[in-house]
Design a protein around this motif. Structure first.
Motif, PDB file in Angstrom:
ATOM      1  N   THR B 182     -12.980 129.246  99.223  1.00 38.10           N
ATOM      2  CA  THR B 182     -13.228 130.660  99.512  1.00 38.10           C
ATOM      3  C   THR B 182     -14.527 131.132  98.874  1.00 38.10           C
ATOM      4  O   THR B 182     -15.316 131.860  99.487  1.00 38.10           O
ATOM      5  CB  THR B 182     -12.057 131.524  98.992  1.00 38.10           C
ATOM      6  N   LYS B 185     -17.516 129.909 100.731  1.00 33.53           N
ATOM      7  CA  LYS B 185     -17.787 130.771 101.887  1.00 33.53           C
ATOM      8  C   LYS B 185     -18.474 132.051 101.445  1.00 33.53           C
ATOM      9  O   LYS B 185     -19.393 132.543 102.100  1.00 33.53           O
ATOM     10  CB  LYS B 185     -16.452 131.113 102.588  1.00 33.53           C
ATOM     11  N   ARG B 188     -22.098 131.597 100.928  1.00 34.74           N
ATOM     12  CA  ARG B 188     -22.808 131.567 102.218  1.00 34.74           C
ATOM     13  C   ARG B 188     -23.004 132.999 102.732  1.00 34.74           C
ATOM     14  O   ARG B 188     -24.076 133.358 103.202  1.00 34.74           O
ATOM     15  CB  ARG B 188     -22.011 130.699 103.197  1.00 34.74           C
ATOM     16  N   GLU B 189     -21.940 133.821 102.605  1.00 40.28           N
ATOM     17  CA  GLU B 189     -22.042 135.236 103.009  1.00 40.28           C
ATOM     18  C   GLU B 189     -23.153 135.938 102.245  1.00 40.28           C
ATOM     19  O   GLU B 189     -23.934 136.705 102.802  1.00 40.28           O
ATOM     20  CB  GLU B 189     -20.738 135.966 102.677  1.00 40.28           C
ATOM     21  N   TRP B 210     -22.305 122.954 100.540  1.00 38.42           N
ATOM     22  CA  TRP B 210     -22.840 124.322 100.581  1.00 38.42           C
ATOM     23  C   TRP B 210     -24.351 124.385 100.594  1.00 38.42           C
ATOM     24  O   TRP B 210     -24.936 125.356 101.070  1.00 38.42           O
ATOM     25  CB  TRP B 210     -22.342 125.102  99.350  1.00 38.42           C
TER      26      TRP B 210
END
Lengths: 315, 266
Positions: B182, B185, B188-189, B210
Protein backbone atom coordinates in the motif's frame (compact mmCIF):
# COMPACT_ATOMS: atom_id res chain seq x y z
CA UNK A 1 -4.59 23.99 22.78
CA UNK A 2 -6.57 23.32 25.94
CA UNK A 3 -7.97 19.85 26.05
CA UNK A 4 -9.79 18.48 29.06
CA UNK A 5 -6.75 16.92 30.70
CA UNK A 6 -4.71 20.10 30.40
CA UNK A 7 -7.57 22.16 31.78
CA UNK A 8 -7.85 19.85 34.79
CA UNK A 9 -4.10 20.01 35.31
CA UNK A 10 -4.26 23.82 35.32
CA UNK A 11 -7.21 23.97 37.69
CA UNK A 12 -5.85 21.42 40.17
CA UNK A 13 -2.36 22.90 39.97
CA UNK A 14 -3.54 26.43 40.68
CA UNK A 15 -5.77 25.15 43.45
CA UNK A 16 -2.90 23.21 45.04
CA UNK A 17 -0.64 26.23 44.81
CA UNK A 18 -3.24 28.52 46.40
CA UNK A 19 -3.84 26.00 49.18
CA UNK A 20 -0.11 25.66 49.83
CA UNK A 21 0.24 29.46 50.00
CA UNK A 22 -2.62 29.81 52.47
CA UNK A 23 -1.30 27.01 54.71
CA UNK A 24 2.17 28.44 54.45
CA UNK A 25 1.00 31.87 55.60
CA UNK A 26 -1.10 30.35 58.38
CA UNK A 27 1.38 27.92 59.93
CA UNK A 28 4.86 28.63 61.11
CA UNK A 29 6.92 28.54 64.30
CA UNK A 30 3.84 29.74 66.20
CA UNK A 31 0.25 29.25 65.18
CA UNK A 32 -1.09 32.61 66.39
CA UNK A 33 1.20 35.02 64.61
CA UNK A 34 0.15 38.61 64.06
CA UNK A 35 -0.10 40.23 60.67
CA UNK A 36 3.36 41.78 60.95
CA UNK A 37 5.05 38.38 61.31
CA UNK A 38 3.05 37.01 58.41
CA UNK A 39 3.94 39.84 56.04
CA UNK A 40 7.56 40.24 57.11
CA UNK A 41 8.62 36.64 57.56
CA UNK A 42 6.18 34.25 55.95
CA UNK A 43 5.17 36.11 52.80
CA UNK A 44 8.75 36.43 51.47
CA UNK A 45 9.25 32.78 52.23
CA UNK A 46 6.15 31.81 50.25
CA UNK A 47 7.25 33.98 47.33
CA UNK A 48 10.75 32.53 47.38
CA UNK A 49 9.47 28.95 47.58
CA UNK A 50 7.20 29.63 44.58
CA UNK A 51 9.98 31.28 42.59
CA UNK A 52 12.47 28.49 43.21
CA UNK A 53 9.81 25.83 42.56
CA UNK A 54 8.98 27.45 39.21
CA UNK A 55 12.63 27.80 38.26
CA UNK A 56 13.76 24.30 39.20
CA UNK A 57 10.91 22.42 37.57
CA UNK A 58 10.98 24.46 34.35
CA UNK A 59 14.76 24.11 34.16
CA UNK A 60 14.45 20.37 34.78
CA UNK A 61 11.81 19.87 32.09
CA UNK A 62 13.81 21.88 29.55
CA UNK A 63 17.07 20.06 30.30
CA UNK A 64 15.40 16.67 29.99
CA UNK A 65 14.09 17.60 26.55
CA UNK A 66 17.36 19.21 25.48
CA UNK A 67 19.37 16.10 26.30
CA UNK A 68 16.59 13.60 25.49
CA UNK A 69 17.34 12.14 28.87
CA UNK A 70 14.71 11.48 31.54
CA UNK A 71 17.37 11.39 34.27
CA UNK A 72 18.46 14.99 33.79
CA UNK A 73 17.66 17.47 36.52
CA UNK A 74 18.70 21.07 37.12
CA UNK A 75 21.84 19.97 38.97
CA UNK A 76 23.03 17.51 36.32
CA UNK A 77 24.99 20.14 34.47
CA UNK A 78 27.12 21.00 37.46
CA UNK A 79 25.95 24.63 37.71
CA UNK A 80 24.84 23.96 41.26
CA UNK A 81 28.25 22.65 42.23
CA UNK A 82 29.69 25.95 41.10
CA UNK A 83 27.18 27.71 43.32
CA UNK A 84 27.93 25.37 46.22
CA UNK A 85 31.62 25.99 45.84
CA UNK A 86 31.07 29.74 45.90
CA UNK A 87 28.71 29.58 48.87
CA UNK A 88 30.87 27.33 51.02
CA UNK A 89 33.95 29.32 50.14
CA UNK A 90 32.24 32.59 51.01
CA UNK A 91 30.63 31.32 54.23
CA UNK A 92 33.81 29.89 55.68
CA UNK A 93 35.70 33.08 54.97
CA UNK A 94 32.97 35.00 56.79
CA UNK A 95 32.21 36.79 53.58
CA UNK A 96 28.48 37.51 53.59
CA UNK A 97 27.82 39.27 50.36
CA UNK A 98 24.11 39.39 49.65
CA UNK A 99 23.16 40.59 46.20
CA UNK A 100 19.41 41.09 45.71
CA UNK A 101 18.71 38.28 48.14
CA UNK A 102 21.06 35.88 46.41
CA UNK A 103 24.16 34.58 48.08
CA UNK A 104 26.62 36.63 46.09
CA UNK A 105 29.53 34.22 46.17
CA UNK A 106 27.22 31.34 45.18
CA UNK A 107 25.88 33.29 42.24
CA UNK A 108 29.41 34.14 41.15
CA UNK A 109 30.40 30.48 41.34
CA UNK A 110 27.34 29.42 39.34
CA UNK A 111 28.03 32.06 36.69
CA UNK A 112 31.63 30.90 36.41
CA UNK A 113 30.53 27.31 35.80
CA UNK A 114 27.85 28.51 33.36
CA UNK A 115 30.49 30.34 31.40
CA UNK A 116 32.72 27.24 31.31
CA UNK A 117 29.81 25.14 30.06
CA UNK A 118 28.92 27.75 27.46
CA UNK A 119 32.46 27.64 26.12
CA UNK A 120 32.23 23.85 25.87
CA UNK A 121 28.84 24.09 24.12
CA UNK A 122 30.33 26.37 21.48
CA UNK A 123 33.08 23.95 20.50
CA UNK A 124 32.45 23.03 16.88
CA UNK A 125 31.12 19.52 16.33
CA UNK A 126 30.46 18.69 19.97
CA UNK A 127 27.66 16.16 20.43
CA UNK A 128 24.85 16.50 22.93
CA UNK A 129 26.10 13.48 24.83
CA UNK A 130 29.62 14.81 25.30
CA UNK A 131 28.17 18.14 26.38
CA UNK A 132 26.11 16.33 29.00
CA UNK A 133 29.14 14.39 30.18
CA UNK A 134 31.17 17.60 30.35
CA UNK A 135 28.49 19.07 32.62
CA UNK A 136 28.47 16.02 34.84
CA UNK A 137 32.26 16.13 35.16
CA UNK A 138 32.14 19.84 35.97
CA UNK A 139 29.69 18.92 38.73
CA UNK A 140 32.02 16.27 40.16
CA UNK A 141 34.89 18.70 40.12
CA UNK A 142 32.84 21.29 42.01
CA UNK A 143 31.53 18.82 44.60
CA UNK A 144 34.93 17.39 45.34
CA UNK A 145 36.32 20.88 45.87
CA UNK A 146 33.39 21.57 48.22
CA UNK A 147 34.14 18.36 50.12
CA UNK A 148 37.81 19.30 50.32
CA UNK A 149 36.95 22.73 51.67
CA UNK A 150 34.59 21.27 54.27
CA UNK A 151 37.19 18.75 55.40
CA UNK A 152 39.56 21.61 56.03
CA UNK A 153 37.11 23.91 57.85
CA UNK A 154 35.85 23.94 61.47
CA UNK A 155 32.50 22.74 62.86
CA UNK A 156 30.78 26.09 62.40
CA UNK A 157 31.72 26.28 58.78
CA UNK A 158 30.51 22.72 58.18
CA UNK A 159 27.17 23.44 59.87
CA UNK A 160 26.56 26.48 57.66
CA UNK A 161 27.65 24.71 54.51
CA UNK A 162 25.48 21.70 55.28
CA UNK A 163 22.37 23.84 55.75
CA UNK A 164 23.07 25.41 52.39
CA UNK A 165 23.72 22.11 50.63
CA UNK A 166 20.43 20.69 51.93
CA UNK A 167 18.44 23.63 50.63
CA UNK A 168 17.08 26.25 52.95
CA UNK A 169 14.41 28.91 52.52
CA UNK A 170 14.58 30.38 56.01
CA UNK A 171 16.70 33.38 55.01
CA UNK A 172 14.08 34.77 52.62
CA UNK A 173 13.61 38.57 52.64
CA UNK A 174 11.02 40.51 50.71
CA UNK A 175 13.32 42.27 48.23
CA UNK A 176 15.30 39.16 47.40
CA UNK A 177 12.21 36.99 47.05
CA UNK A 178 10.62 39.46 44.63
CA UNK A 179 13.84 39.67 42.63
CA UNK A 180 14.10 35.88 42.41
CA UNK A 181 10.45 35.57 41.45
CA UNK A 182 10.83 38.22 38.76
CA UNK A 183 13.97 36.82 37.15
CA UNK A 184 12.75 33.23 37.38
CA UNK A 185 9.50 34.25 35.65
CA UNK A 186 11.29 36.10 32.87
CA UNK A 187 13.66 33.18 32.21
CA UNK A 188 10.75 30.74 32.33
CA UNK A 189 8.97 32.83 29.73
CA UNK A 190 12.11 32.85 27.60
CA UNK A 191 12.19 29.05 27.71
CA UNK A 192 8.47 28.82 27.01
CA UNK A 193 9.01 30.87 23.85
CA UNK A 194 11.30 28.06 22.62
CA UNK A 195 8.54 25.43 22.85
CA UNK A 196 8.80 24.67 19.15
CA UNK A 197 12.50 23.87 19.39
CA UNK A 198 12.10 21.90 22.63
CA UNK A 199 9.31 19.82 21.05
CA UNK A 200 11.48 18.98 18.06
CA UNK A 201 14.34 18.01 20.39
CA UNK A 202 12.09 15.28 21.80
CA UNK A 203 12.96 13.37 18.64
CA UNK A 204 16.66 13.57 19.45
CA UNK A 205 19.38 15.72 17.98
CA UNK A 206 19.25 14.26 14.47
CA UNK A 207 15.46 14.20 14.51
CA UNK A 208 15.30 17.87 15.47
CA UNK A 209 17.72 18.78 12.69
CA UNK A 210 15.58 17.05 10.07
CA UNK A 211 12.52 18.86 11.46
CA UNK A 212 14.25 22.15 10.63
CA UNK A 213 15.87 23.16 13.93
CA UNK A 214 19.41 24.62 13.92
CA UNK A 215 20.38 22.32 16.76
CA UNK A 216 23.82 23.76 17.57
CA UNK A 217 22.67 27.36 17.98
CA UNK A 218 19.45 26.46 19.76
CA UNK A 219 21.27 24.19 22.18
CA UNK A 220 23.80 26.84 23.16
CA UNK A 221 21.17 29.49 23.83
CA UNK A 222 18.90 27.07 25.70
CA UNK A 223 21.78 25.96 27.92
CA UNK A 224 22.65 29.54 28.73
CA UNK A 225 19.05 30.36 29.71
CA UNK A 226 18.64 27.21 31.78
CA UNK A 227 21.99 27.66 33.51
CA UNK A 228 21.12 31.22 34.47
CA UNK A 229 17.77 30.06 35.86
CA UNK A 230 19.43 27.33 37.92
CA UNK A 231 22.13 29.75 39.11
CA UNK A 232 19.50 32.16 40.45
CA UNK A 233 17.46 29.44 42.15
CA UNK A 234 20.47 27.80 43.76
CA UNK A 235 22.00 31.04 45.00
CA UNK A 236 18.67 32.05 46.52
CA UNK A 237 17.91 28.83 48.36
CA UNK A 238 20.76 26.33 48.23
CA UNK A 239 20.43 22.94 46.62
CA UNK A 240 16.84 21.78 46.84
CA UNK A 241 16.69 18.34 45.28
CA UNK A 242 14.05 16.34 43.47
CA UNK A 243 11.64 19.15 42.47
CA UNK A 244 13.39 19.55 39.11
CA UNK A 245 13.32 15.82 38.47
CA UNK A 246 9.93 14.72 39.79
CA UNK A 247 7.64 17.59 38.77
CA UNK A 248 8.39 17.42 35.01
CA UNK A 249 7.76 13.65 34.95
CA UNK A 250 4.59 14.09 36.97
CA UNK A 251 3.23 16.80 34.64
CA UNK A 252 4.18 14.78 31.54
CA UNK A 253 2.03 11.97 32.90
CA UNK A 254 -0.87 14.42 33.06
CA UNK A 255 -0.63 16.25 29.73
CA UNK A 256 2.05 14.64 27.58
CA UNK A 257 5.39 16.03 26.52
CA UNK A 258 4.63 18.99 24.22
CA UNK A 259 6.16 22.07 25.79
CA UNK A 260 3.58 24.71 25.01
CA UNK A 261 1.50 22.95 27.66
CA UNK A 262 4.21 21.28 29.71
CA UNK A 263 6.27 24.31 30.76
CA UNK A 264 3.53 26.53 32.26
CA UNK A 265 2.09 23.52 34.08
CA UNK A 266 5.55 22.63 35.39
CA UNK A 267 5.84 26.19 36.70
CA UNK A 268 2.50 25.96 38.53
CA UNK A 269 3.03 22.47 39.95
CA UNK A 270 6.65 23.19 40.86
CA UNK A 271 5.64 26.30 42.79
CA UNK A 272 2.85 24.39 44.53
CA UNK A 273 5.12 21.48 45.43
CA UNK A 274 7.94 23.52 46.92
CA UNK A 275 5.58 25.79 48.85
CA UNK A 276 3.84 22.72 50.27
CA UNK A 277 7.16 21.06 51.10
CA UNK A 278 8.32 24.18 52.90
CA UNK A 279 5.24 24.45 55.11
CA UNK A 280 5.53 20.73 55.87
CA UNK A 281 9.14 21.21 56.90
CA UNK A 282 8.21 24.04 59.25
CA UNK A 283 5.25 22.29 60.84
CA UNK A 284 7.02 18.95 61.31
CA UNK A 285 10.02 20.38 63.10
CA UNK A 286 8.22 23.10 65.07
CA UNK A 287 9.60 25.24 66.64
CA UNK A 288 12.77 24.56 64.67
CA UNK A 289 13.28 24.84 60.96
CA UNK A 290 13.96 21.71 58.94
CA UNK A 291 15.87 22.30 55.68
CA UNK A 292 13.23 21.98 52.97
CA UNK A 293 15.57 19.87 50.83
CA UNK A 294 15.14 16.99 53.28
CA UNK A 295 11.36 17.04 52.83
CA UNK A 296 11.50 17.22 49.02
CA UNK A 297 13.85 14.24 48.96
CA UNK A 298 11.82 12.22 51.48
CA UNK A 299 8.57 12.78 49.61
CA UNK A 300 10.09 13.00 46.13
CA UNK A 301 11.92 9.69 46.09
CA UNK A 302 8.88 7.45 46.76
CA UNK A 303 6.76 9.63 44.47
CA UNK A 304 9.27 9.19 41.68
CA UNK A 305 9.30 5.42 42.14
CA UNK A 306 5.51 5.43 42.00
CA UNK A 307 5.53 7.43 38.76
CA UNK A 308 8.14 5.06 37.35
CA UNK A 309 6.25 1.87 38.15
CA UNK A 310 2.81 3.10 37.25
CA UNK A 311 4.22 4.03 33.85
CA UNK A 312 5.74 0.58 33.44
CA UNK A 313 2.33 -0.99 34.05
CA UNK A 314 0.60 1.34 31.63
CA UNK A 315 2.81 0.34 28.71
CA UNK B 1 16.18 18.19 -21.01
CA UNK B 2 14.63 19.41 -17.78
CA UNK B 3 16.99 20.22 -14.94
CA UNK B 4 16.95 17.77 -12.02
CA UNK B 5 15.09 18.61 -8.79
CA UNK B 6 17.95 17.28 -6.72
CA UNK B 7 21.53 16.62 -7.69
CA UNK B 8 24.48 15.43 -5.66
CA UNK B 9 27.87 15.74 -7.30
CA UNK B 10 31.19 14.31 -6.20
CA UNK B 11 30.02 13.45 -2.69
CA UNK B 12 32.75 12.20 -0.35
CA UNK B 13 32.40 11.54 3.34
CA UNK B 14 34.38 9.83 6.07
CA UNK B 15 33.74 8.85 9.67
CA UNK B 16 36.98 10.01 11.27
CA UNK B 17 39.67 8.62 8.99
CA UNK B 18 37.55 5.82 7.56
CA UNK B 19 36.33 6.87 4.12
CA UNK B 20 32.69 5.88 3.61
CA UNK B 21 31.77 7.63 0.36
CA UNK B 22 34.11 8.34 -2.50
CA UNK B 23 33.07 10.71 -5.26
CA UNK B 24 29.45 9.59 -5.64
CA UNK B 25 27.06 11.52 -7.89
CA UNK B 26 23.36 11.22 -8.62
CA UNK B 27 20.51 13.20 -10.15
CA UNK B 28 16.81 13.03 -9.42
CA UNK B 29 14.22 14.30 -11.91
CA UNK B 30 10.80 15.60 -10.88
CA UNK B 31 8.34 12.77 -10.29
CA UNK B 32 11.03 10.12 -10.22
CA UNK B 33 11.79 7.41 -7.69
CA UNK B 34 15.48 6.64 -7.28
CA UNK B 35 16.63 3.55 -5.37
CA UNK B 36 20.03 3.44 -3.64
CA UNK B 37 21.04 -0.20 -3.60
CA UNK B 38 24.01 -2.06 -2.23
CA UNK B 39 25.20 -4.51 0.42
CA UNK B 40 25.38 -3.64 4.13
CA UNK B 41 28.01 -1.00 4.80
CA UNK B 42 28.13 0.21 1.21
CA UNK B 43 27.24 3.76 2.26
CA UNK B 44 23.59 3.97 1.15
CA UNK B 45 22.23 5.51 4.33
CA UNK B 46 25.30 7.67 4.76
CA UNK B 47 24.77 9.10 1.28
CA UNK B 48 21.14 9.85 2.09
CA UNK B 49 22.07 11.57 5.36
CA UNK B 50 24.81 13.55 3.64
CA UNK B 51 22.29 14.79 1.07
CA UNK B 52 19.81 15.67 3.82
CA UNK B 53 22.46 17.77 5.58
CA UNK B 54 22.60 15.56 8.68
CA UNK B 55 26.23 14.58 8.08
CA UNK B 56 28.83 17.13 6.99
CA UNK B 57 30.32 16.53 3.55
CA UNK B 58 34.05 16.15 3.05
CA UNK B 59 33.74 17.09 -0.59
CA UNK B 60 31.00 17.59 -3.14
CA UNK B 61 27.91 19.70 -3.56
CA UNK B 62 24.18 19.08 -3.24
CA UNK B 63 21.93 21.14 -5.50
CA UNK B 64 18.20 21.56 -4.97
CA UNK B 65 16.57 23.26 -7.97
CA UNK B 66 20.00 24.50 -8.95
CA UNK B 67 20.83 26.14 -5.61
CA UNK B 68 23.52 25.02 -3.18
CA UNK B 69 21.18 23.17 -0.84
CA UNK B 70 23.40 22.76 2.23
CA UNK B 71 23.96 26.51 2.55
CA UNK B 72 20.31 27.01 3.49
CA UNK B 73 19.17 27.13 7.10
CA UNK B 74 17.85 23.86 8.55
CA UNK B 75 14.35 25.32 8.48
CA UNK B 76 14.50 26.09 4.75
CA UNK B 77 16.01 22.66 4.10
CA UNK B 78 13.24 20.94 6.04
CA UNK B 79 10.63 22.71 3.93
CA UNK B 80 12.23 21.51 0.68
CA UNK B 81 13.53 18.05 1.51
CA UNK B 82 12.24 15.65 4.15
CA UNK B 83 14.34 12.83 5.57
CA UNK B 84 12.37 9.82 6.79
CA UNK B 85 14.32 7.81 9.39
CA UNK B 86 14.07 4.01 9.66
CA UNK B 87 12.52 4.41 13.11
CA UNK B 88 10.90 7.09 15.23
CA UNK B 89 12.02 7.23 18.79
CA UNK B 90 11.23 9.57 21.68
CA UNK B 91 12.43 9.25 25.26
CA UNK B 92 9.24 10.79 26.60
CA UNK B 93 5.55 9.97 26.20
CA UNK B 94 4.39 11.15 22.80
CA UNK B 95 1.29 10.02 20.93
CA UNK B 96 1.39 9.15 17.24
CA UNK B 97 -0.60 12.26 16.39
CA UNK B 98 1.69 14.51 18.44
CA UNK B 99 4.75 13.02 16.73
CA UNK B 100 3.19 13.73 13.34
CA UNK B 101 2.23 17.31 14.17
CA UNK B 102 5.93 17.93 14.86
CA UNK B 103 6.34 17.69 11.08
CA UNK B 104 4.65 21.10 10.85
CA UNK B 105 7.26 22.74 13.05
CA UNK B 106 9.40 23.92 10.10
CA UNK B 107 6.42 26.02 8.96
CA UNK B 108 6.17 27.93 12.24
CA UNK B 109 8.33 30.91 13.06
CA UNK B 110 10.54 30.72 16.14
CA UNK B 111 8.89 32.18 19.21
CA UNK B 112 5.38 32.03 17.84
CA UNK B 113 2.59 30.90 20.11
CA UNK B 114 0.50 29.68 17.21
CA UNK B 115 0.00 26.05 18.00
CA UNK B 116 0.50 23.43 15.29
CA UNK B 117 -3.12 22.58 15.62
CA UNK B 118 -4.55 25.39 13.58
CA UNK B 119 -7.50 23.95 11.67
CA UNK B 120 -5.38 23.75 8.53
CA UNK B 121 -2.58 21.84 10.25
CA UNK B 122 -5.05 19.59 11.97
CA UNK B 123 -6.67 18.72 8.66
CA UNK B 124 -3.27 18.03 7.06
CA UNK B 125 -2.34 15.71 9.90
CA UNK B 126 -5.60 13.80 9.65
CA UNK B 127 -5.33 13.46 5.90
CA UNK B 128 -1.72 12.24 6.07
CA UNK B 129 -2.54 9.74 8.80
CA UNK B 130 -5.41 8.35 6.80
CA UNK B 131 -3.27 8.01 3.70
CA UNK B 132 -0.63 6.19 5.72
CA UNK B 133 -3.17 3.89 7.39
CA UNK B 134 -2.34 5.08 10.90
CA UNK B 135 -5.32 7.28 11.84
CA UNK B 136 -6.52 4.45 14.09
CA UNK B 137 -3.25 4.70 16.07
CA UNK B 138 -3.53 8.44 16.67
CA UNK B 139 -3.83 8.40 20.47
CA UNK B 140 -1.37 5.57 21.09
CA UNK B 141 2.02 6.28 22.54
CA UNK B 142 4.92 5.85 20.12
CA UNK B 143 6.68 3.26 22.24
CA UNK B 144 3.60 1.04 22.37
CA UNK B 145 3.54 0.76 18.56
CA UNK B 146 5.27 -1.97 16.59
CA UNK B 147 8.24 -1.14 14.38
CA UNK B 148 6.12 -1.29 11.25
CA UNK B 149 3.45 0.95 12.77
CA UNK B 150 6.05 3.50 13.77
CA UNK B 151 7.25 3.51 10.17
CA UNK B 152 3.71 4.36 9.03
CA UNK B 153 3.75 7.23 11.52
CA UNK B 154 7.16 8.41 10.26
CA UNK B 155 5.86 8.41 6.70
CA UNK B 156 2.77 10.38 7.72
CA UNK B 157 5.02 12.91 9.44
CA UNK B 158 6.97 13.29 6.22
CA UNK B 159 3.77 14.01 4.26
CA UNK B 160 2.74 16.62 6.83
CA UNK B 161 6.10 18.33 6.52
CA UNK B 162 5.09 19.17 2.96
CA UNK B 163 8.49 18.95 1.25
CA UNK B 164 8.49 17.88 -2.38
CA UNK B 165 11.61 15.74 -2.13
CA UNK B 166 11.43 12.69 0.14
CA UNK B 167 14.50 10.78 1.32
CA UNK B 168 13.42 7.38 2.66
CA UNK B 169 16.03 5.55 4.76
CA UNK B 170 14.81 1.93 4.98
CA UNK B 171 11.51 3.58 5.79
CA UNK B 172 9.33 0.63 4.79
CA UNK B 173 11.61 -2.17 5.95
CA UNK B 174 9.63 -3.26 8.99
CA UNK B 175 6.14 -3.02 7.54
CA UNK B 176 4.19 -6.17 6.75
CA UNK B 177 3.66 -7.14 3.10
CA UNK B 178 0.26 -5.51 2.87
CA UNK B 179 1.47 -2.20 4.30
CA UNK B 180 4.56 -2.31 2.10
CA UNK B 181 2.42 -2.77 -1.00
CA UNK B 182 0.00 0.00 0.00
CA UNK B 183 2.80 2.41 0.87
CA UNK B 184 4.55 1.52 -2.40
CA UNK B 185 1.40 2.59 -4.21
CA UNK B 186 1.28 5.75 -2.11
CA UNK B 187 4.84 6.61 -3.14
CA UNK B 188 3.80 6.28 -6.79
CA UNK B 189 0.78 8.53 -6.12
CA UNK B 190 3.04 11.11 -4.50
CA UNK B 191 5.25 11.24 -7.58
CA UNK B 192 2.24 11.93 -9.80
CA UNK B 193 1.44 14.80 -7.42
CA UNK B 194 4.87 16.27 -8.13
CA UNK B 195 7.03 14.73 -5.42
CA UNK B 196 10.38 13.09 -6.08
CA UNK B 197 11.74 10.28 -3.95
CA UNK B 198 15.09 8.75 -3.10
CA UNK B 199 14.82 5.49 -1.21
CA UNK B 200 17.41 3.34 0.47
CA UNK B 201 16.63 -0.33 0.74
CA UNK B 202 18.56 -3.50 1.40
CA UNK B 203 15.68 -5.33 -0.30
CA UNK B 204 16.64 -5.12 -3.97
CA UNK B 205 13.50 -6.82 -5.22
CA UNK B 206 11.13 -4.56 -3.37
CA UNK B 207 12.97 -1.44 -4.49
CA UNK B 208 13.10 -2.56 -8.13
CA UNK B 209 9.30 -2.80 -8.09
CA UNK B 210 8.91 0.91 -7.31
CA UNK B 211 12.00 2.62 -8.62
CA UNK B 212 12.45 4.35 -11.97
CA UNK B 213 16.19 4.72 -11.59
CA UNK B 214 18.81 3.05 -9.47
CA UNK B 215 22.23 3.81 -8.03
CA UNK B 216 24.32 0.80 -7.08
CA UNK B 217 26.91 1.35 -4.36
CA UNK B 218 29.76 -0.86 -3.27
CA UNK B 219 32.27 0.15 -0.59
CA UNK B 220 31.25 3.78 -0.92
CA UNK B 221 31.72 3.91 -4.66
CA UNK B 222 29.19 4.14 -7.41
CA UNK B 223 28.96 0.94 -9.48
CA UNK B 224 26.18 1.99 -11.82
CA UNK B 225 23.60 4.75 -12.13
CA UNK B 226 20.68 4.93 -14.55
CA UNK B 227 17.24 3.49 -15.33
CA UNK B 228 16.58 0.55 -13.02
CA UNK B 229 16.34 -2.00 -15.86
CA UNK B 230 19.72 -1.10 -17.29
CA UNK B 231 21.34 -0.92 -13.85
CA UNK B 232 20.13 -4.20 -12.36
CA UNK B 233 21.99 -6.55 -14.67
CA UNK B 234 23.56 -9.81 -13.58
CA UNK B 235 27.01 -8.37 -14.17
CA UNK B 236 26.37 -5.32 -11.94
CA UNK B 237 24.64 -7.22 -9.16
CA UNK B 238 27.51 -9.76 -9.06
CA UNK B 239 29.85 -6.84 -8.44
CA UNK B 240 27.77 -5.86 -5.41
CA UNK B 241 27.69 -9.32 -3.89
CA UNK B 242 30.90 -10.99 -5.04
CA UNK B 243 31.07 -14.69 -4.38
CA UNK B 244 27.34 -15.30 -4.11
CA UNK B 245 25.36 -17.36 -6.57
CA UNK B 246 22.65 -15.23 -8.14
CA UNK B 247 20.71 -14.61 -11.29
CA UNK B 248 18.56 -11.75 -12.52
CA UNK B 249 15.17 -12.26 -14.14
CA UNK B 250 12.02 -10.24 -14.75
CA UNK B 251 8.94 -10.24 -12.54
CA UNK B 252 6.18 -12.12 -14.35
CA UNK B 253 3.62 -9.55 -13.13
CA UNK B 254 5.32 -6.22 -13.76
CA UNK B 255 8.45 -6.92 -15.76
CA UNK B 256 10.59 -5.28 -13.07
CA UNK B 257 14.05 -6.82 -12.70
CA UNK B 258 14.38 -9.28 -9.83
CA UNK B 259 17.46 -10.81 -8.25
CA UNK B 260 17.39 -14.47 -7.24
CA UNK B 261 19.96 -15.55 -4.71
CA UNK B 262 21.23 -19.06 -4.08
CA UNK B 263 22.22 -22.02 -6.18
CA UNK B 264 19.56 -23.44 -8.43
CA UNK B 265 20.11 -27.04 -9.36
CA UNK B 266 18.12 -27.39 -12.51
Amino acid sequence: MLNKRALHAYIFGLFAWALAIILSLKFGATSDADIGVIVQLRLPRVLLASAVGIGLSVAGASLQALFSNPLCEPYTLGISSGAALGAVFGASLGFHWIFAGLTGTAFAGALLFTALLFVVAHRPGITTLSLLLAGVMLGFLGSSLVALWMALSDANGIQGALLWLLGDLSRARMGGALFTLGTASVLTLALWLRWRELDALLMGEEGALTLGIAVGKVRASLIFTIALLVAICVSASGMIGFIGLVIPHFVRRLVGSLHLRLLPLCAIWGAAALTAADVTARVLARPYDLPVGIVTALVGAPLFLWILFSRREAS
Amino acid sequence: MSSPVLGAYGISFSYGRTPVLKDVSLELERGEILALLGPNGSGKSTLLKAIAGILPLKAGVVRHRGEDFLRNTPQMRARAVVYVPPDLHAEFPLTAREAITLGRSCHLNPGTFRYYRSSNDRELVREAMERCLCWGLRDQDLHTLSGGERQLVALARALVQGAKVLLLDEALSRMDLNHQATMGKLLRELTTEGSSIVLVSHDVNLASEWADTGLLLRKGQSVAFGPIKTVLTEENVRKLYPGSELSVGASPATGAPKVFFGTFQS
